[in-house]
Structure formats: structure tokens, C-alpha cells
Design an enzyme around this catalytic site. Structure first.
Site, PDB file in Angstrom:
ATOM      1  N   GLY A 227       0.812  -1.219   0.000  1.00 44.64           N
ATOM      2  CA  GLY A 227       0.000   0.000   0.000  1.00 44.64           C
ATOM      3  C   GLY A 227       0.839   1.260   0.000  1.00 44.64           C
ATOM      4  O   GLY A 227       0.342   2.364  -0.196  1.00 44.64           O
TER       5      GLY A 227
ATOM      6  N   TYR B 221      28.315   2.248  -4.774  1.00 44.94           N
ATOM      7  CA  TYR B 221      28.541   3.490  -5.525  1.00 44.94           C
ATOM      8  C   TYR B 221      29.540   4.408  -4.802  1.00 44.94           C
ATOM      9  O   TYR B 221      30.010   5.398  -5.362  1.00 44.94           O
ATOM     10  CB  TYR B 221      27.227   4.239  -5.801  1.00 44.94           C
ATOM     11  CG  TYR B 221      26.187   3.437  -6.576  1.00 44.94           C
ATOM     12  CD1 TYR B 221      26.553   2.310  -7.325  1.00 44.94           C
ATOM     13  CD2 TYR B 221      24.835   3.801  -6.553  1.00 44.94           C
ATOM     14  CE1 TYR B 221      25.588   1.564  -8.014  1.00 44.94           C
ATOM     15  CE2 TYR B 221      23.882   3.063  -7.249  1.00 44.94           C
ATOM     16  CZ  TYR B 221      24.262   1.950  -7.970  1.00 44.94           C
ATOM     17  OH  TYR B 221      23.317   1.210  -8.651  1.00 44.94           O
TER      18      TYR B 221
ATOM     19  N   LEU C 158      16.033   9.562  -9.016  1.00 46.26           N
ATOM     20  CA  LEU C 158      17.343   9.967  -9.535  1.00 46.26           C
ATOM     21  C   LEU C 158      18.334   8.839  -9.255  1.00 46.26           C
ATOM     22  O   LEU C 158      18.445   8.385  -8.107  1.00 46.26           O
ATOM     23  CB  LEU C 158      17.816  11.258  -8.842  1.00 46.26           C
ATOM     24  CG  LEU C 158      19.097  11.857  -9.456  1.00 46.26           C
ATOM     25  CD1 LEU C 158      18.756  12.659 -10.719  1.00 46.26           C
ATOM     26  CD2 LEU C 158      19.842  12.747  -8.467  1.00 46.26           C
TER      27      LEU C 158
ATOM     28  N   PRO D 112       7.438   7.166  -5.470  1.00 41.80           N
ATOM     29  CA  PRO D 112       7.435   8.127  -6.587  1.00 41.80           C
ATOM     30  C   PRO D 112       7.845   7.465  -7.902  1.00 41.80           C
ATOM     31  O   PRO D 112       8.806   6.692  -7.944  1.00 41.80           O
ATOM     32  CB  PRO D 112       8.455   9.182  -6.147  1.00 41.80           C
ATOM     33  CG  PRO D 112       8.503   9.074  -4.650  1.00 41.80           C
ATOM     34  CD  PRO D 112       8.272   7.624  -4.344  1.00 41.80           C
ATOM     35  N   ALA D 113       7.118   7.786  -8.975  1.00 38.24           N
ATOM     36  CA  ALA D 113       7.239   7.072 -10.253  1.00 38.24           C
ATOM     37  C   ALA D 113       8.451   7.479 -11.088  1.00 38.24           C
ATOM     38  O   ALA D 113       8.615   7.010 -12.215  1.00 38.24           O
ATOM     39  CB  ALA D 113       5.958   7.244 -11.058  1.00 38.24           C
TER      40      ALA D 113
ATOM     41  N   ASP E  59      17.982   6.592  -5.784  1.00 36.68           N
ATOM     42  CA  ASP E  59      18.421   5.197  -5.886  1.00 36.68           C
ATOM     43  C   ASP E  59      19.900   5.100  -5.516  1.00 36.68           C
ATOM     44  O   ASP E  59      20.767   5.419  -6.325  1.00 36.68           O
ATOM     45  CB  ASP E  59      18.212   4.699  -7.329  1.00 36.68           C
ATOM     46  CG  ASP E  59      18.656   3.251  -7.482  1.00 36.68           C
ATOM     47  OD1 ASP E  59      17.938   2.369  -6.965  1.00 36.68           O
ATOM     48  OD2 ASP E  59      19.722   3.001  -8.082  1.00 36.68           O
TER      49      ASP E  59
ATOM     50  N   HIS F 246      21.616  -6.395  -4.408  1.00 37.02           N
ATOM     51  CA  HIS F 246      22.024  -5.732  -5.652  1.00 37.02           C
ATOM     52  C   HIS F 246      22.111  -6.734  -6.827  1.00 37.02           C
ATOM     53  O   HIS F 246      21.684  -6.447  -7.937  1.00 37.02           O
ATOM     54  CB  HIS F 246      23.380  -5.047  -5.417  1.00 37.02           C
ATOM     55  CG  HIS F 246      23.649  -3.885  -6.300  1.00 37.02           C
ATOM     56  ND1 HIS F 246      24.323  -2.761  -5.882  1.00 37.02           N
ATOM     57  CD2 HIS F 246      23.352  -3.656  -7.594  1.00 37.02           C
ATOM     58  CE1 HIS F 246      24.415  -1.899  -6.877  1.00 37.02           C
ATOM     59  NE2 HIS F 246      23.835  -2.421  -7.930  1.00 37.02           N
TER      60      HIS F 246
ATOM     61  N   LYS G 106      21.390  -0.650  -1.429  1.00 34.80           N
ATOM     62  CA  LYS G 106      21.549  -2.032  -1.893  1.00 34.80           C
ATOM     63  C   LYS G 106      22.709  -2.732  -1.198  1.00 34.80           C
ATOM     64  O   LYS G 106      23.755  -2.124  -0.951  1.00 34.80           O
ATOM     65  CB  LYS G 106      21.820  -2.050  -3.411  1.00 34.80           C
ATOM     66  CG  LYS G 106      20.823  -1.241  -4.228  1.00 34.80           C
ATOM     67  CD  LYS G 106      21.003  -1.407  -5.722  1.00 34.80           C
ATOM     68  CE  LYS G 106      20.190  -0.386  -6.490  1.00 34.80           C
ATOM     69  NZ  LYS G 106      20.884   0.891  -6.683  1.00 34.80           N
TER      70      LYS G 106
END
Ligand SMILES: NC(=O)c1ccc[n+]([C@@H]2O[C@H](COP(=O)([O-])OP(=O)(O)OC[C@H]3O[C@@H](n4cnc5c(N)ncnc54)[C@H](OP(=O)(O)O)[C@@H]3O)[C@@H](O)[C@H]2O)c1
Length: 326
Positions: free
Chosen positions: A8, A50, A16, A12-13, A45, A111, A78
Site C-alpha cells: 500500500g 557506488y 534519480l 514516486p514514479a 536510488d 544488488h 543495496k
């Protein structure tokens, strides 16, 4: 615009991306996160591999000090491949949380489904002697710890990345807490129609990485066969008609098709244009049909370094013919 997860929760669709490859510094990525939040992004993301979560954490603190509420942000991180061990999962998540200066993640992904480590920036031909194929029992040991993260309140959701239908079938059979999202490579020249339809049919939201076709990816992730989405005549023609960059056509297509793209850009005009792709006039049905027809099955992130035998083809990572190779 929000995607609704099976719990539920709204996601957000568009998000960044924050992977700077070898070319964009942690400072530049953190500045893009801050700038993107200013223009309206709420989804970021991230990943430990990273190497920039502590810088992004400073940006997130500033974003929240500027009045954005934590509950309005969607922050992903991740688990890296060398941390699949049962004793490593929770500490890894805690390390990401500390770097990001958060007390919970909205989603924590595994990941890759392989526990295969390789040093950052290593040659694609290099193979780790400890590399293993996918072993479902081992993956489930990792997943039990991922489930514990939800129990502990450290992650609101857990998710998978770089999976295939055969692996997801096993996971859904055995999971106590199902993955809410599968992060996968998706762009017009790599549409993965089967996996895309499968995850949606099973209540898993697809997040699409490399949505623009990762035009600036490092040389080690390029092969002569790779094609370029933003130079495709169909994409270029639609972009000209609408007066937008071909990259934005890729983003609009992704959103309308039903996946959540996570483009990276460090240029304000670009990440703003990508966000506007969400609200500007939609592509026509004819545009969507034409883009559906330009799929080239061109996987860009092949994962060669995670192979576990010499002389293996990268396709083996992706379960050709629906079979998980050993
Ligand atoms: N789960 C995984 O295994 C995995 C793997 C790969 C990537 N990812 C995630 O996915 C994110 C995105 O992938 P990516 O960065 O490889 O590829 P991408 O988003 O397809 O491409 C990014 C490139 O496109 C350019 N670009 C973006 N928007 C543009 C626009 N409106 N106009 C012109 N150029 C534009 C950017 O250049 P400028 O900066 O010059 O705008 C940037 O170099 C990563 O950052 C990472 O978070 C996840």
C-alpha cells in the site's frame, strides 16, 4: 505520480540514479541529489558500492533541514555482492543508513543474486576464484536476513535486482516477506517484455535502470554490438516532433509503460527535463506502439565479472532458456 506497492506504500514514479560510474565524483552526485530535490525529486536510488552514500547523506540532511519531510522521501540502498553472508547483511544495511544519515530505508535491495565480489573498476575479463553460481539455499539465507531488516524497522521494504523469472519463482515460493520491487535494466532497446509482465503480474513493481541507455557508461561496459537508444530514428523523430531531448522520450515511454525510471543526470536542465517528462503531454498510443517495436534485446549491463567459470558466456548469468545454470 506514485506507484502503489503491495504493502500500500506509495513510491514516486521517477527517481534519480546515483551511480557516478568512474567519471562523476561523489560531490557532484550529492550536488545533483540536492538540486534534484529542489526541483521536486523525492526518490533516490543509492547503493553502498557506488561509494558516495556518506556524501549523499549530507545532501539528504540539508534537504530535510530545508523542510522536506522524511516520509515524503523514498530512499533505496543495496546490499553489495560480498556482503551476502548471514553476519554481513544487517551491518551492511546499518552502514548505509549511517552514511545516508537515516534511521530507515524505504527499500533495501539485494544488488545482484550472486555473492561474487570483484574490485571496483576491475577489467571485465577478470574472474574471482571464489565466484559461485546462483545457489538458492544460500540466497535464502541472505533473504532471511533481509526479512529481519523489515522486522527491525531498518528497511520498510526489501527488493531484488538483476533477477530472472526462474530465480524469482523460487524466491516467491520460499520468502516470508516478498520483494516489493525488482530493479532491472529497462530502456527502449532492452524492454524485457516477459520479465516486466511477470513481475507486475506477481505484485512486484519494476524499477528500470539505465532508462536512457546509459550513454556515458564506462568503456568496460561497452561492446561493439551495443546499440544506442537516443540515436534510434523512432526516438529521435518523436523527440523532434515534441521539441524534447531523445532522453526525455525514453523517460516518458518508461513512465507510461508502467515502470519507474531512475535516470542519472548531474545537469539541472537535464534532470528537470526528465522530471517534466512525468507531467507533460503523454506520448500517443501510436508513439508507444512504435517504441514497443524497436526493442533490440540489447542488454548493456551484462555482468561478466560475476561469472564463476572461465570461458563462460555472460548470458549464463541470465538463465537462458529458463534454466538456472550451475
Ligand atoms: N541495480 C543495478 O544493478 C543498477 C545497474 C546500473 C544502474 N543502476 C542505477 O540506475 C541509474 C541510472 O543508470 P545510468 O546512470 O547507468 O544510465 P541512464 O540513466 O540511462 O543514463 C545516464 C546518462 O544519460 C544522460 N542523460 C540523462 N538525462 C538526460 C537528458 N534529459 N538529456 C540528455 N542527457 C541525459 C546523463 O548525462 P548528463 O549527466 O550529462 O545529463 C547520463 O550520463 C544509476 O545511476 C544507478 O542508480 C542500477
Amino acid at each position: 505520480m506514485m506507484r502503489r506497492l503491495y504493502t500500500g506504500a506509495p513510491m514516486p514514479a521517477i527517481g534519480l540514479g546515483t551511480f557516478g560510474s568512474d567519471s562523476v565524483s561523489a560531490e557532484e552526485i550529492a550536488a545533483a541529489v540536492k538540486g534534484a530535490a529542489e526541483v521536486g525529486y523525492r526518490h533516490f536510488d543509492c547503493a553502498s558500492v557506488y561509494g558516495n552514500e556518506d556524501r549523499i547523506g549530507v545532501a539528504l540532511r540539508e534537504i530535510m533541514a530545508g523542510g522536506v519531510r522524511r516520509e515524503d522521501l523514498w530512499i533505496a540502498s543495496k546490499l553489495w555482492n560480498d556482503k551476502h553472508g548471514e553476519d554481513d547483511v544487517i551491518p551492511s544495511c546499518r552502514r548505509s543508513l549511517a552514511g545516508l544519515q537515516l534511521d530507515y530505508l524505504d527499500i533495501y535491495f539485494v544488488h545482484w543474486p550472486f555473492p561474487n565480489y570483484h574490485p571496483p573498476g576491475c577489467d571485465v575479463e577478470s574472474r574471482s576464484p571464489d565466484a559461485r553460481p546462483y545457489i538458492h539455499e544460500n540466497f535464502m539465507r541472505t533473504w532471511r536476513k533481509m526479512e529481519e531488516l523489515v522486522d527491525l524497522g531498518l528497511a520498510r521494504h526489501i527488493g531484488t535486482s538483476n533477477m530472472t523469472i526462474p530465480k524469482l519463482e523460487l524466491l516467491l515460493r520460499d520468502a516470508r516477506i516478498r520483494p516489493a520491487v525488482n530493479e532491472m535494466e529497462l530502456h527502449p532497446h532492452f524492454q524485457q517484455p516477459e520479465l516486466f509482465a511477470w513481475v507486475r503480474a506477481h505484485g512486484i513493481e519494476p524499477v528500470g535502470y539505465c532508462p536512457v541507455g546509459s550513454p556515458n557508461r564506462p568503456a568496460r561496459d561497452r561492446t561493439p554490438q551495443d546499440t544506442v537508444d537516443i540515436e534510434d530514428p523512432v526516438i529521435v523523430e518523436i523527440a523532434r516532433r515534441l521539441g524534447i531531448h531523445p532522453a526525455v522520450v525514453c523517460i516518458k515511454w518508461a513512465i507510461q509503460r508502467g515502470q519507474t525510471p531512475i535516470p542519472l543526470s548531474t545537469r539541472r536542465s537535464h534532470y528537470e527535463a526528465n522530471l517534466r517528462g512525468l507531467s507533460s503531454d503523454p506520448l500517443t498510443g501510436e508513439d508507444m506502439r512504435r517504441i514497443a517495436a524497436i526493442d533490440r534485446n540489447c542488454r548493456l549491463i551484462k555482468g561478466q565479472v560475476f561469472l564463476w567459470k572461465q570461458d563462460q558466456s555472460w548470458e549464463d548469468l541470465w538463465d537462458p532458456d529458463g534454466v538456472i545454470p550451475s
